[in-house]
Structures are given as C-alpha cells and as structure tokens.
Design a protein around this motif. Structure first.
Motif, PDB file in Angstrom:
ATOM      1  N   LEU A  19       0.802  -1.221   0.000  1.00 55.72           N
ATOM      2  CA  LEU A  19       0.000   0.000   0.000  1.00 55.72           C
ATOM      3  C   LEU A  19       0.838   1.275   0.000  1.00 55.72           C
ATOM      4  CD1 LEU A  19      -2.751   1.341   0.102  1.00 55.72           C
ATOM      5  CD2 LEU A  19      -2.730   1.075   2.585  1.00 55.72           C
ATOM      6  N   PRO A  20       1.895   1.427   0.794  1.00 56.52           N
ATOM      7  CA  PRO A  20       2.638   2.703   0.772  1.00 56.52           C
ATOM      8  C   PRO A  20       3.206   3.051  -0.594  1.00 56.52           C
ATOM      9  CG  PRO A  20       3.199   1.443   2.742  1.00 56.52           C
ATOM     10  CD  PRO A  20       2.403   0.532   1.868  1.00 56.52           C
ATOM     11  N   SER A  21       3.859   2.084  -1.250  1.00 56.29           N
ATOM     12  CA  SER A  21       4.448   2.383  -2.554  1.00 56.29           C
ATOM     13  C   SER A  21       3.369   2.625  -3.602  1.00 56.29           C
ATOM     14  CB  SER A  21       5.362   1.238  -2.990  1.00 56.29           C
ATOM     15  OG  SER A  21       4.642   0.019  -3.040  1.00 56.29           O
ATOM     16  N   ARG A  22       2.280   1.872  -3.536  1.00 53.61           N
ATOM     17  CA  ARG A  22       1.206   2.104  -4.491  1.00 53.61           C
ATOM     18  C   ARG A  22       0.536   3.454  -4.261  1.00 53.61           C
ATOM     19  NH1 ARG A  22      -2.663  -2.802  -5.854  1.00 53.61           N
ATOM     20  NH2 ARG A  22      -3.206  -1.181  -7.360  1.00 53.61           N
ATOM     21  N   LEU A 118     -10.986   8.367  -7.341  1.00 52.99           N
ATOM     22  CA  LEU A 118     -11.338   9.780  -7.517  1.00 52.99           C
ATOM     23  C   LEU A 118     -12.568  10.160  -6.694  1.00 52.99           C
ATOM     24  CD1 LEU A 118     -10.743  10.207 -11.363  1.00 52.99           C
ATOM     25  CD2 LEU A 118      -9.214  10.791  -9.460  1.00 52.99           C
ATOM     26  N   MET A 119     -13.655   9.383  -6.768  1.00 51.41           N
ATOM     27  CA  MET A 119     -14.898   9.764  -6.112  1.00 51.41           C
ATOM     28  C   MET A 119     -14.870   9.536  -4.605  1.00 51.41           C
ATOM     29  SD  MET A 119     -17.860   8.569  -8.780  1.00 51.41           S
ATOM     30  CE  MET A 119     -17.942   9.281 -10.429  1.00 51.41           C
ATOM     31  N   THR A 120     -14.111   8.594  -4.140  1.00 50.06           N
ATOM     32  CA  THR A 120     -14.049   8.302  -2.698  1.00 50.06           C
ATOM     33  C   THR A 120     -12.705   8.696  -2.089  1.00 50.06           C
ATOM     34  OG1 THR A 120     -13.285   6.041  -3.106  1.00 50.06           O
ATOM     35  CG2 THR A 120     -15.668   6.393  -2.982  1.00 50.06           C
ATOM     36  N   PHE A 121     -11.906   9.447  -2.845  1.00 50.53           N
ATOM     37  CA  PHE A 121     -10.610   9.930  -2.366  1.00 50.53           C
ATOM     38  C   PHE A 121      -9.690   8.775  -1.939  1.00 50.53           C
ATOM     39  CE2 PHE A 121     -13.655  13.344  -1.583  1.00 50.53           C
ATOM     40  CZ  PHE A 121     -13.059  14.384  -2.269  1.00 50.53           C
ATOM     41  N   GLY A 122      -9.835   7.635  -2.606  1.00 53.55           N
ATOM     42  CA  GLY A 122      -8.942   6.509  -2.364  1.00 53.55           C
ATOM     43  C   GLY A 122      -9.265   5.661  -1.157  1.00 53.55           C
ATOM     44  N   VAL A 123     -10.400   5.918  -0.493  1.00 53.41           N
ATOM     45  CA  VAL A 123     -10.725   5.150   0.714  1.00 53.41           C
ATOM     46  C   VAL A 123     -11.011   3.694   0.365  1.00 53.41           C
ATOM     47  CG1 VAL A 123     -12.342   4.927   2.627  1.00 53.41           C
ATOM     48  CG2 VAL A 123     -11.572   7.197   1.899  1.00 53.41           C
ATOM     49  N   ILE A 124     -11.829   3.461  -0.669  1.00 50.70           N
ATOM     50  CA  ILE A 124     -12.159   2.088  -1.056  1.00 50.70           C
ATOM     51  C   ILE A 124     -10.908   1.355  -1.539  1.00 50.70           C
ATOM     52  CG2 ILE A 124     -13.508   0.692  -2.655  1.00 50.70           C
ATOM     53  CD1 ILE A 124     -15.656   2.786  -2.613  1.00 50.70           C
ATOM     54  N   VAL A 131      -7.019  -5.455   2.703  1.00 53.72           N
ATOM     55  CA  VAL A 131      -7.666  -6.745   2.893  1.00 53.72           C
ATOM     56  C   VAL A 131      -7.048  -7.811   2.002  1.00 53.72           C
ATOM     57  CG1 VAL A 131      -9.847  -7.984   2.623  1.00 53.72           C
ATOM     58  CG2 VAL A 131      -9.823  -5.718   3.663  1.00 53.72           C
ATOM     59  N   SER A 132      -6.640  -7.449   0.794  1.00 49.85           N
ATOM     60  CA  SER A 132      -6.105  -8.416  -0.158  1.00 49.85           C
ATOM     61  C   SER A 132      -4.745  -8.930   0.294  1.00 49.85           C
ATOM     62  CB  SER A 132      -5.987  -7.788  -1.551  1.00 49.85           C
ATOM     63  OG  SER A 132      -5.358  -8.671  -2.455  1.00 49.85           O
ATOM     64  N   ALA A 133      -4.503 -10.209   0.084  1.00 49.92           N
ATOM     65  CA  ALA A 133      -3.212 -10.812   0.463  1.00 49.92           C
ATOM     66  C   ALA A 133      -2.086 -10.311  -0.416  1.00 49.92           C
ATOM     67  CB  ALA A 133      -3.306 -12.336   0.377  1.00 49.92           C
ATOM     68  N   ARG A 134      -2.390  -9.906  -1.641  1.00 49.29           N
ATOM     69  CA  ARG A 134      -1.365  -9.409  -2.559  1.00 49.29           C
ATOM     70  C   ARG A 134      -1.501  -7.922  -2.827  1.00 49.29           C
ATOM     71  NH1 ARG A 134      -1.097 -13.523  -7.562  1.00 49.29           N
ATOM     72  NH2 ARG A 134      -3.357 -13.217  -7.584  1.00 49.29           N
TER      73      ARG A 134
END
Length: 313
Positions: A19-22, A118-124, A131-134
C-alpha cells in the motif's frame, strides 16, 4: 513473495507492491493528471469564452474524462503497465499470469479507479488493498491484474554452492525420474538459504530432504556423505542431465557431468584410471628348456656333425 504460474507452467516469483508504494505512485500520477487538467481547462476557458454556459460545461466534462480517465488508460496501455508514478516508484502492472497488460486491462482498471480513487478519495482502494493478500484493489481484481515491484534489492541468497569435488559423478547412476518438481524446489531453496539457517535446524532439514529424495530414488543415502553434500551432489546431477537433454551433450570421458558437442575432450587414454593392482596368488612356473631346432642333413654327411649349411640344389 508471490509465486505465479504462467501458461507454459513456469513458476515466477514476483514481489507484490504494498500500500505505501502504491499510494505514492497514485499520488504522483494524480498530481501530474490534475496539473494537465488545470492547464487544459484554462486553455478551453480562454478559447471558448464566446460560447454559452452549456457548451462550456460540456467541454469541461469532456476534458475531465479525457485527461483524468482516458489519460491514465492510454499511458498504462502504451507503456505496458508503467505510469509516471509507477516508474518513479519502481512498480509495474502485470496480468495474473505475469504477462504484460493490454487495453482491456487498463480500461477496467481506469473505469473502476474513477469510483474507488477519484470519487471516494482513495478510501475504497486503501481498504481493498489492505484486505487483499497481494495488495490488490478492486480494479485489479476485476481486471485480473497485479501491481509488482520491478526494483528488487540484490541478494546473494539464491546462490547454490557446488558439491565437494570428491562427490563428482558418484550419483550418476541414480534414477531421478520419480522425484517431483516441488521436492527439487525445496532442495534448491534449502541449499540457497543454508547459510541463513540455524546449524541444528539446517541439519534437520537436510536430513529430512535427503530422506525424501532417497525414498524417491530407491537408493539410501551413503553413510559417508553428509546430507547437505548429498543434496548438492544430487541436484547437480539433475542439472547436468537437463543440460544434456537441452544441448545434446554427452558425458565427458574424464568423469565431468556433461559436455557439449564440438568441445575439446581429453583423450581417453590420458584420463583412464589405472588398473587396480592384484597380487599374484602363486609364483609363476619356471620357463621350459629351449628346444634346439633340427638341422637338416644330406646322405653324404651321415655320421658327421652337421654344420647347418645346406648346399643349393
């Protein structure tokens, strides 16, 4: 580490991006896209000032769709999964089987990204990635893609040390056809990481792997061969056989694992091992006395010693 299996049944070890790098890559892409969108909007407002409000609104929506939606899709399609932010962070979007993405993958990722980024400011996207293992977001799940790291730190853990020289060619007669590929992979991983293991743990793993390999080959592990050396020698023998099948080589005369056709090989007489010395069980018999040849004689020389000379007829 994630193991992906391609259509050719080749296992690929890829490092999924977290997540941080993405998030940093997406932030850089959004900064660039917003800057381009602002520039395009200013240019449109300046050039369409004479139009009515409905036309200006339509152009604004069209520029939004083209720049913030169509732009990332086009960039990922043309660059095969490497946007500006991903290139800066050393990331790439690939298919589930490790291959490069196509337009349909980038299109699904871009359309779903409008909702979850864009619509949820990246929350979803953040929740799905956690949650995803990868570390996949919803766009990756529906598109069948995965974001992986391209720049992996170098490590010497993958180096497999060769077996001792005194084991060269000792296991050339083993039947290795019954050993499964997953067991070979476990042996190779153990030999590559044996220096990082606790000595007692590593020795126990070597004994277990050696017992598994010996059970599949039908020949027990020799008592004078340590389990790690046995595994290294058997793995080298398997690699030598695969090299002979791939390159058409034959076993060398000097006991080397394999040789490529056309390569110089030492003469057989120079490399043949000497015959073992066998002590005689009984002394050799004495030589028999020499037999003197019979000397021809004529009728005139009867009663006189022969000279060995025969006159011509």
């Amino acid at each position: 580490m994630s193991e992906l299996v391609t259509g050719e049944a080749v296992a690929l070890e890829l490092r999924p991006a977290r997540l941080p790098s993405r998030a940093l890559a997406v932030l850089l892409d959004l900064v660039v896209a917003v800057a381009v969108y602002v520039a395009v909007t200013i240019a449109l407002v300046a050039s369409t000032s004479s139009l009515d409000g409905a036309a200006q609104t339509a152009l604004t929506i069209a520029s939004f769709v083209l720049v913030l939606v169509g732009g990332p899709i086009a960039v990922e399609t043309l660059s095969h999964g490497r946007s500006l932010g991903k290139m800066a962070c050393g990331l790439r979007v690939v298919r589930d089987d490790g291959g490069p993405i196509r337009f349909r993958h980038a299109l699904v990722r871009g359309l779903i990204g409008v909702i979850e980024i864009l619509m949820t400011f990246g929350v979803i996207a953040c929740i799905a990635s956690l949650v995803s293992a990868r570390g996949r977001r919803l766009g990756d799940v529906f598109a069948g893609t995965l974001v992986v790291r391209e720049r992996v730190p170098f490590s010497s853990a993958g180096f497999v040390a060769p077996p001792p020289p005194w084991l060269a060619g000792r296991f050339s007669g083993l039947d290795l056809s019954a050993v499964p590929d997953d067991l070979w992979l476990a042996v190779r991983q153990y030999l590559a990481r044996t220096g990082q293991l606790d000595p007692r743990v590593g020795w126990a793993m070597a004994e277990r792997l050696a017992a598994d390999v010996a059970a599949r080959t039908g020949a027990p592990v020799p008592r004078d061969v340590p389990p790690p050396a046995y595994l290294a020698a058997v793995l080298q023998e398997r690699q030598a056989r695969e090299a002979r099948r791939a390159f058409g080589g034959t076993p060398a005369a000097d006991g080397a694992p394999w040789s490529v056709p056309g390569a110089p090989v030492a003469p057989a007489a120079a490399v043949q091992p000497p015959a073992p010395f066998v002590p005689p069980t009984a002394p050799p018999p004495p030589p028999s006395p020499a037999v003197r040849p019979e000397v021809p004689r004529d009728a005139a020389s009867e009663g006189r010693p022969g000279t060995g000379f025969v006159p011509p007829a």
